[in-house]
Design a protein around this motif. Structure first.
Motif, PDB file in Angstrom:
ATOM      1  N   PHE A  81      35.562  51.680  38.533  1.00  0.00           N
ATOM      2  CA  PHE A  81      35.576  50.243  38.829  1.00  0.00           C
ATOM      3  C   PHE A  81      36.705  49.873  39.784  1.00  0.00           C
ATOM      4  N   ALA A  82      37.698  50.745  39.936  1.00  0.00           N
ATOM      5  CA  ALA A  82      38.806  50.468  40.849  1.00  0.00           C
ATOM      6  C   ALA A  82      38.299  50.202  42.267  1.00  0.00           C
ATOM      7  N   LYS A  83      37.178  50.832  42.649  1.00  0.00           N
ATOM      8  CA  LYS A  83      36.607  50.610  43.983  1.00  0.00           C
ATOM      9  C   LYS A  83      35.971  49.227  44.079  1.00  0.00           C
ATOM     10  N   CYS A  84      35.636  48.634  42.961  1.00  0.00           N
ATOM     11  CA  CYS A  84      34.937  47.341  42.928  1.00  0.00           C
ATOM     12  C   CYS A  84      35.908  46.169  42.801  1.00  0.00           C
ATOM     13  N   LYS A  85      37.152  46.448  42.338  1.00  0.00           N
ATOM     14  CA  LYS A  85      38.115  45.397  42.036  1.00  0.00           C
ATOM     15  C   LYS A  85      38.477  44.526  43.224  1.00  0.00           C
ATOM     16  N   ALA A  86      38.316  45.043  44.420  1.00  0.00           N
ATOM     17  CA  ALA A  86      38.673  44.254  45.594  1.00  0.00           C
ATOM     18  C   ALA A  86      37.816  42.992  45.707  1.00  0.00           C
ATOM     19  N   CYS A  87      36.588  43.056  45.223  1.00  0.00           N
ATOM     20  CA  CYS A  87      35.668  41.923  45.373  1.00  0.00           C
ATOM     21  C   CYS A  87      35.167  41.341  44.050  1.00  0.00           C
ATOM     22  N   HIS A  88      35.145  42.135  42.984  1.00  0.00           N
ATOM     23  CA  HIS A  88      34.549  41.696  41.724  1.00  0.00           C
ATOM     24  C   HIS A  88      35.603  41.630  40.619  1.00  0.00           C
ATOM     25  N   LYS A  89      35.388  40.708  39.689  1.00  0.00           N
ATOM     26  CA  LYS A  89      36.268  40.553  38.536  1.00  0.00           C
ATOM     27  C   LYS A  89      35.446  40.671  37.264  1.00  0.00           C
ATOM     28  N   VAL A  90      36.126  40.968  36.161  1.00  0.00           N
ATOM     29  CA  VAL A  90      35.462  41.017  34.856  1.00  0.00           C
ATOM     30  C   VAL A  90      36.107  40.033  33.878  1.00  0.00           C
ATOM     31  N   ASP A  91      36.728  38.998  34.438  1.00  0.00           N
ATOM     32  CA  ASP A  91      37.341  37.981  33.578  1.00  0.00           C
ATOM     33  C   ASP A  91      36.533  36.686  33.562  1.00  0.00           C
ATOM     34  N   GLY A  92      35.322  36.717  34.083  1.00  0.00           N
ATOM     35  CA  GLY A  92      34.457  35.540  34.072  1.00  0.00           C
ATOM     36  C   GLY A  92      34.560  34.668  35.308  1.00  0.00           C
ATOM     37  N   THR A  93      35.466  35.011  36.226  1.00  0.00           N
ATOM     38  CA  THR A  93      35.595  34.231  37.462  1.00  0.00           C
ATOM     39  C   THR A  93      35.061  35.039  38.634  1.00  0.00           C
ATOM     40  N   ASP A  94      34.565  34.328  39.620  1.00  0.00           N
ATOM     41  CA  ASP A  94      34.044  34.990  40.812  1.00  0.00           C
ATOM     42  C   ASP A  94      35.158  35.248  41.805  1.00  0.00           C
ATOM     43  N   GLY A  95      35.045  36.363  42.495  1.00  0.00           N
ATOM     44  CA  GLY A  95      35.952  36.673  43.596  1.00  0.00           C
ATOM     45  C   GLY A  95      35.143  36.581  44.882  1.00  0.00           C
ATOM     46  N   THR A  96      35.320  37.550  45.753  1.00  0.00           N
ATOM     47  CA  THR A  96      34.480  37.636  46.938  1.00  0.00           C
ATOM     48  C   THR A  96      33.045  37.889  46.508  1.00  0.00           C
ATOM     49  N   GLY A  97      32.894  38.656  45.438  1.00  0.00           N
ATOM     50  CA  GLY A  97      31.586  38.912  44.840  1.00  0.00           C
ATOM     51  C   GLY A  97      31.513  38.226  43.486  1.00  0.00           C
ATOM     52  N   PRO A  98      30.342  38.190  42.867  1.00  0.00           N
ATOM     53  CA  PRO A  98      30.210  37.528  41.570  1.00  0.00           C
ATOM     54  C   PRO A  98      30.918  38.329  40.466  1.00  0.00           C
ATOM     55  N   HIS A  99      31.260  37.637  39.370  1.00  0.00           N
ATOM     56  CA  HIS A  99      31.882  38.334  38.245  1.00  0.00           C
ATOM     57  C   HIS A  99      30.849  39.279  37.626  1.00  0.00           C
ATOM     58  N   LEU A 100      31.331  40.350  37.031  1.00  0.00           N
ATOM     59  CA  LEU A 100      30.438  41.373  36.501  1.00  0.00           C
ATOM     60  C   LEU A 100      30.422  41.417  34.976  1.00  0.00           C
ATOM     61  N   ASN A 101      30.924  40.380  34.335  1.00  0.00           N
ATOM     62  CA  ASN A 101      30.824  40.310  32.874  1.00  0.00           C
ATOM     63  C   ASN A 101      29.360  40.217  32.484  1.00  0.00           C
ATOM     64  N   GLY A 102      28.924  41.074  31.607  1.00  0.00           N
ATOM     65  CA  GLY A 102      27.555  41.022  31.119  1.00  0.00           C
ATOM     66  C   GLY A 102      26.496  41.271  32.175  1.00  0.00           C
ATOM     67  N   VAL A 103      26.848  41.974  33.250  1.00  0.00           N
ATOM     68  CA  VAL A 103      25.886  42.181  34.339  1.00  0.00           C
ATOM     69  C   VAL A 103      24.729  43.076  33.913  1.00  0.00           C
ATOM     70  N   VAL A 104      24.979  44.035  33.026  1.00  0.00           N
ATOM     71  CA  VAL A 104      23.904  44.927  32.573  1.00  0.00           C
ATOM     72  C   VAL A 104      22.974  44.129  31.670  1.00  0.00           C
ATOM     73  N   GLY A 105      21.744  43.961  32.102  1.00  0.00           N
ATOM     74  CA  GLY A 105      20.764  43.185  31.369  1.00  0.00           C
ATOM     75  C   GLY A 105      20.650  41.742  31.835  1.00  0.00           C
ATOM     76  N   ARG A 106      21.592  41.286  32.655  1.00  0.00           N
ATOM     77  CA  ARG A 106      21.570  39.910  33.159  1.00  0.00           C
ATOM     78  C   ARG A 106      20.547  39.796  34.286  1.00  0.00           C
ATOM     79  N   ALA A 107      19.974  38.630  34.446  1.00  0.00           N
ATOM     80  CA  ALA A 107      19.041  38.393  35.545  1.00  0.00           C
ATOM     81  C   ALA A 107      19.794  38.518  36.871  1.00  0.00           C
ATOM     82  N   LYS A 108      19.104  38.989  37.887  1.00  0.00           N
ATOM     83  CA  LYS A 108      19.726  39.117  39.209  1.00  0.00           C
ATOM     84  C   LYS A 108      20.007  37.726  39.765  1.00  0.00           C
ATOM     85  N   ALA A 109      21.098  37.604  40.499  1.00  0.00           N
ATOM     86  CA  ALA A 109      21.511  36.347  41.129  1.00  0.00           C
ATOM     87  C   ALA A 109      21.681  35.238  40.099  1.00  0.00           C
ATOM     88  N   ALA A 110      22.224  35.569  38.924  1.00  0.00           N
ATOM     89  CA  ALA A 110      22.309  34.598  37.837  1.00  0.00           C
ATOM     90  C   ALA A 110      23.722  34.119  37.524  1.00  0.00           C
TER      91      ALA A 110
END
Length: 171
Positions: A81-110
């Motif tokens: 995930f270190a490669k993803c940290k530049a754009c994505h967060k897992v604290d529920g806030t969006d960065g350059t990319g969307p947050h990835l909390n609960g992404v597995v099983g989540r609807a795309k673009a949700a």
């Protein structure tokens, strides 16, 4: 200051220089030409022998993604995930990319509030299954042409499986 003789010498020097340039160009084209110079016949300077086993396009396949995902190392996924940290967060806030909390099983673009590309908005009826995430992370622009994600992808299937397993643990 300039008489007729000086003007003639200058014109002769320019013409002579042009002639030398054209002759040099002709000589270089003859020496370094990629076209066959012997009656139109093209020759190779050397040949590389390649064995053909009859299955030229056969690709050696490794273990299936489902098997690797079942045995994935969550700690290694966190490191990936270190490669993803530049754009994505897992604290529920969006960065350059969307947050990835609960992404597995989540609807795309949700992820609410994030400006997704039109191609991902068009896939919104589908969800991010581990298999879909694997295909996306392997080659984002190949999976979703026109995506805003500029990351080239993770080439190793084991790294993708570990990362997806770690993402599955993020609420």
């Amino acid at each position: 200051m300039f008489d007729t003789m000086t003007s003639t010498k200058v014109l002769g020097a320019v013409c002579g220089s042009l002639l030398v340039f054209l002759l040099g160009n002709w000589a270089a084209d003859s020496l370094y030409s990629m076209e066959g110079g012997h009656g139109g016949e093209e020759t190779q300077s050397y040949v590389i022998a390649v064995e053909d086993s009859g299955a030229a396009a056969a690709v050696e396949e490794g273990p299936a993604f489902a098997d690797l995902y079942a045995a994935a190392d969550v700690a290694a996924g966190e490191k990936a995930f270190a490669k993803c940290k530049a754009c994505h967060k897992v604290d529920g806030t969006d960065g350059t990319g969307p947050h990835l909390n609960g992404v597995v099983g989540r609807a795309k673009a949700a992820a609410a509030g994030f400006g997704y590309s039109d191609v991902l908005k068009g896939m919104a009826a589908d969800s991010w299954t581990p298999e879909n995430l694997d295909a996306f992370l392997e080659n984002p622009k190949g999976y979703a042409p026109g995506t805003k994600m500029s990351f080239a992808g993770l080439p190793k299937v084991q790294d993708r499986a570990n990362l997806i397993a770690w993402l599955a643990t993020q609420p």
